[in-house]
Design an enzyme around this catalytic site. Structure first.
Site, PDB file in Angstrom:
ATOM      1  N   ARG A 129       0.911  -1.366  -0.098  1.00  0.00           N
ATOM      2  CA  ARG A 129      -0.114  -0.032  -0.086  1.00  0.00           C
ATOM      3  C   ARG A 129       0.974   1.088  -0.119  1.00  0.00           C
ATOM      4  O   ARG A 129       1.736   1.310   0.901  1.00  0.00           O
ATOM      5  CB  ARG A 129      -0.912  -0.119   1.226  1.00  0.00           C
ATOM      6  CG  ARG A 129      -2.218   0.853   1.328  1.00  0.00           C
ATOM      7  CD  ARG A 129      -3.124   0.379   2.571  1.00  0.00           C
ATOM      8  NE  ARG A 129      -2.352   0.958   3.581  1.00  0.00           N
ATOM      9  CZ  ARG A 129      -3.055   1.338   4.863  1.00  0.00           C
ATOM     10  NH1 ARG A 129      -4.295   1.198   4.668  1.00  0.00           N
ATOM     11  NH2 ARG A 129      -2.458   1.858   6.036  1.00  0.00           N
ATOM     12  N   THR A 146      -0.752   7.626  -0.916  1.00  0.00           N
ATOM     13  CA  THR A 146      -1.933   7.603  -1.590  1.00  0.00           C
ATOM     14  C   THR A 146      -3.016   6.318  -0.857  1.00  0.00           C
ATOM     15  O   THR A 146      -4.183   6.499  -1.121  1.00  0.00           O
ATOM     16  CB  THR A 146      -1.746   7.293  -2.886  1.00  0.00           C
ATOM     17  OG1 THR A 146      -1.332   5.816  -3.073  1.00  0.00           O
ATOM     18  CG2 THR A 146      -1.067   8.071  -3.730  1.00  0.00           C
ATOM     19  N   ASP A 172       1.032  -2.707  12.468  1.00  0.00           N
ATOM     20  CA  ASP A 172       1.552  -3.056  11.003  1.00  0.00           C
ATOM     21  C   ASP A 172       1.687  -4.736  11.126  1.00  0.00           C
ATOM     22  O   ASP A 172       2.795  -5.220  11.607  1.00  0.00           O
ATOM     23  CB  ASP A 172       2.853  -2.436  10.420  1.00  0.00           C
ATOM     24  CG  ASP A 172       3.047  -2.659   8.939  1.00  0.00           C
ATOM     25  OD1 ASP A 172       3.120  -3.852   8.799  1.00  0.00           O
ATOM     26  OD2 ASP A 172       3.187  -1.674   8.237  1.00  0.00           O
ATOM     27  N   ASP A 211       5.183  -5.953   9.538  1.00  0.00           N
ATOM     28  CA  ASP A 211       6.223  -5.707  10.436  1.00  0.00           C
ATOM     29  C   ASP A 211       6.298  -6.410  11.839  1.00  0.00           C
ATOM     30  O   ASP A 211       7.392  -6.990  12.036  1.00  0.00           O
ATOM     31  CB  ASP A 211       6.180  -4.112  10.984  1.00  0.00           C
ATOM     32  CG  ASP A 211       6.657  -3.192   9.856  1.00  0.00           C
ATOM     33  OD1 ASP A 211       7.302  -3.731   8.854  1.00  0.00           O
ATOM     34  OD2 ASP A 211       6.482  -2.125   9.813  1.00  0.00           O
TER      35      ASP A 211
HETATM   36  C1  PRP Z   1      -0.892  -4.285   4.799  1.00  0.00           C
HETATM   37  C2  PRP Z   1      -1.915  -5.422   4.723  1.00  0.00           C
HETATM   38  C3  PRP Z   1      -2.940  -5.407   3.467  1.00  0.00           C
HETATM   39  C4  PRP Z   1      -3.007  -3.893   3.412  1.00  0.00           C
HETATM   40  C5  PRP Z   1      -4.402  -3.316   3.908  1.00  0.00           C
HETATM   41  O1  PRP Z   1      -0.074  -4.434   3.730  1.00  0.00           O
HETATM   42  O2  PRP Z   1      -1.238  -6.760   5.042  1.00  0.00           O
HETATM   43  O3  PRP Z   1      -2.157  -5.906   2.348  1.00  0.00           O
HETATM   44  O4  PRP Z   1      -2.040  -3.350   3.970  1.00  0.00           O
HETATM   45  O5  PRP Z   1      -4.428  -2.229   3.677  1.00  0.00           O
HETATM   46  P1  PRP Z   1      -5.747  -1.644   2.512  1.00  0.00           P
HETATM   47  O6  PRP Z   1      -6.939  -2.422   2.994  1.00  0.00           O
HETATM   48  O7  PRP Z   1      -5.946  -0.184   3.017  1.00  0.00           O
HETATM   49  O8  PRP Z   1      -5.299  -1.920   1.237  1.00  0.00           O
HETATM   50  P2  PRP Z   1       1.073  -3.747   3.272  1.00  0.00           P
HETATM   51  O9  PRP Z   1       0.762  -2.476   2.349  1.00  0.00           O
HETATM   52  O10 PRP Z   1       1.400  -2.714   4.697  1.00  0.00           O
HETATM   53  O11 PRP Z   1       2.394  -4.306   3.031  1.00  0.00           O
HETATM   54  P3  PRP Z   1       3.049  -5.791   3.727  1.00  0.00           P
HETATM   55  O12 PRP Z   1       2.208  -6.848   3.909  1.00  0.00           O
HETATM   56  O13 PRP Z   1       4.145  -5.992   2.534  1.00  0.00           O
HETATM   57  O14 PRP Z   1       3.694  -4.885   4.882  1.00  0.00           O
HETATM   58  N1  URA Z   2      -2.008  -2.374   7.199  1.00  0.00           N
HETATM   59  C1  URA Z   2      -1.528  -2.937   8.350  1.00  0.00           C
HETATM   60  O1  URA Z   2      -0.693  -3.758   8.462  1.00  0.00           O
HETATM   61  N2  URA Z   2      -2.306  -2.606   9.458  1.00  0.00           N
HETATM   62  C2  URA Z   2      -3.208  -1.614   9.268  1.00  0.00           C
HETATM   63  O2  URA Z   2      -3.914  -1.160  10.397  1.00  0.00           O
HETATM   64  C3  URA Z   2      -3.750  -1.094   8.364  1.00  0.00           C
HETATM   65  C4  URA Z   2      -2.880  -1.667   7.026  1.00  0.00           C
END
Ligand code: PRP
Ligand code: URA
Length: 210
Positions: free
Chosen positions: A105, A109, A201, A204
């Site tokens: 994400r 944006t 997160d 993380d």
């Molecule tokens: C997180 C999560 C989802 C997304 C949710 O991933 O695991 O995929 O955010 O957010 P949304 O509903 O607003 O799209 P992230 O983009 O942090 O990537 P990562 O899993 O690689 O840390």
């Molecule tokens: N992605 C995450 O990992 N946590 C949140 O709360 C939202 C998006």
């Protein structure tokens, strides 16, 4: 409430959710809990799998028993955080195939950016369970499910751990027939698109980055 949306109220799930929310829970325990909660959600998400009857001889008698009717299944985690849910799914359904969709994400944006997609070749014969712990704005889930639907699977369901009302609304509006399984529906998103109270997160916390 949308009949296609299942929010778990089981005490075991609620108990485990408490510990993944806790900021003092370390990566090892966090990973284990995500897997355990996923198993409990997959148990619910597969409730309608068809069965057939077969005769089985117990040490005492012959009886009619039920056997899964050989539906082909697939798990598709949204990278990265969805990876933490795969072993929970495979623990219950070891024969399932696993596809991967890489999305992150954009922090400014909040829109999903795709960087990887590898799905089973025979996905058109499979019931697909998309895995992602977090449904925040819904952008990532909508994009991933769109990619999968283009390949015309038998069915698609979405399994997440924590959902925000905003993401749930967006996802059900995009795909009204989609079955969604969540372990918790939280209060809202904050100004950075994080779920409140959420768990922070997920990627993380699973992988010890940050
Ligand atoms: C997180 C999560 C989802 C997304 C949710 O991933 O695991 O995929 O955010 O957010 P949304 O509903 O607003 O799209 P992230 O983009 O942090 O990537 P990562 O899993 O690689 O840390
Ligand atoms: N992605 C995450 O990992 N946590 C949140 O709360 C939202 C998006």
């Amino acid at each position: 409430m949308n009949p296609n949306v299942f929010i778990a109220d089981h005490p075991l799930i609620q108990h485990k959710i408490t510990y993944i929310r806790d900021r003092s829970t370390g990566a090892k325990e966090f990973r284990e809990l995500i897997q355990e909660i996923t198993q409990l959600l997959v148990y619910e998400a597969t409730r309608d799998l068809p069965l057939y009857e077969a005769a089985v001889e117990t040490p005492v008698a012959v009886t009619q028993c039920k056997i899964l009717a050989g539906r082909k299944l697939a798990f598709v985690p949204i990278l990265r955080a969805g990876l933490g849910m795969v072993d929970g799914g495979l623990a219950l359904i070891p024969s399932a195939r696993v596809g991967h969709i890489g999305l992150f994400r954009d922090p400014q944006t909040l829109k999903p950016v795709e960087y990887y997609c590898k799905l089973p070749n025979d996905i058109s014969e499979r019931d697909v369970f998309v895995l992602d712990p977090m449904l925040a704005t819904g952008g990532s889930a909508i994009e991933a499910i769109g990619q999968i639907k283009q390949r015309r699977p038998r069915s698609v369901s979405f399994i997440c751990i924590i959902a925000a009302p905003e993401g749930m609304q967006a996802l059900t509006a995009a795909y009204p027939d989609l079955k969604i399984f969540a372990a918790a529906l939280d209060e809202r998103l904050n100004d950075h698109g994080y779920i409140v109270p959420g768990l922070g997160d997920a990627g993380d916390r699973l992988f010890g980055t940050k």
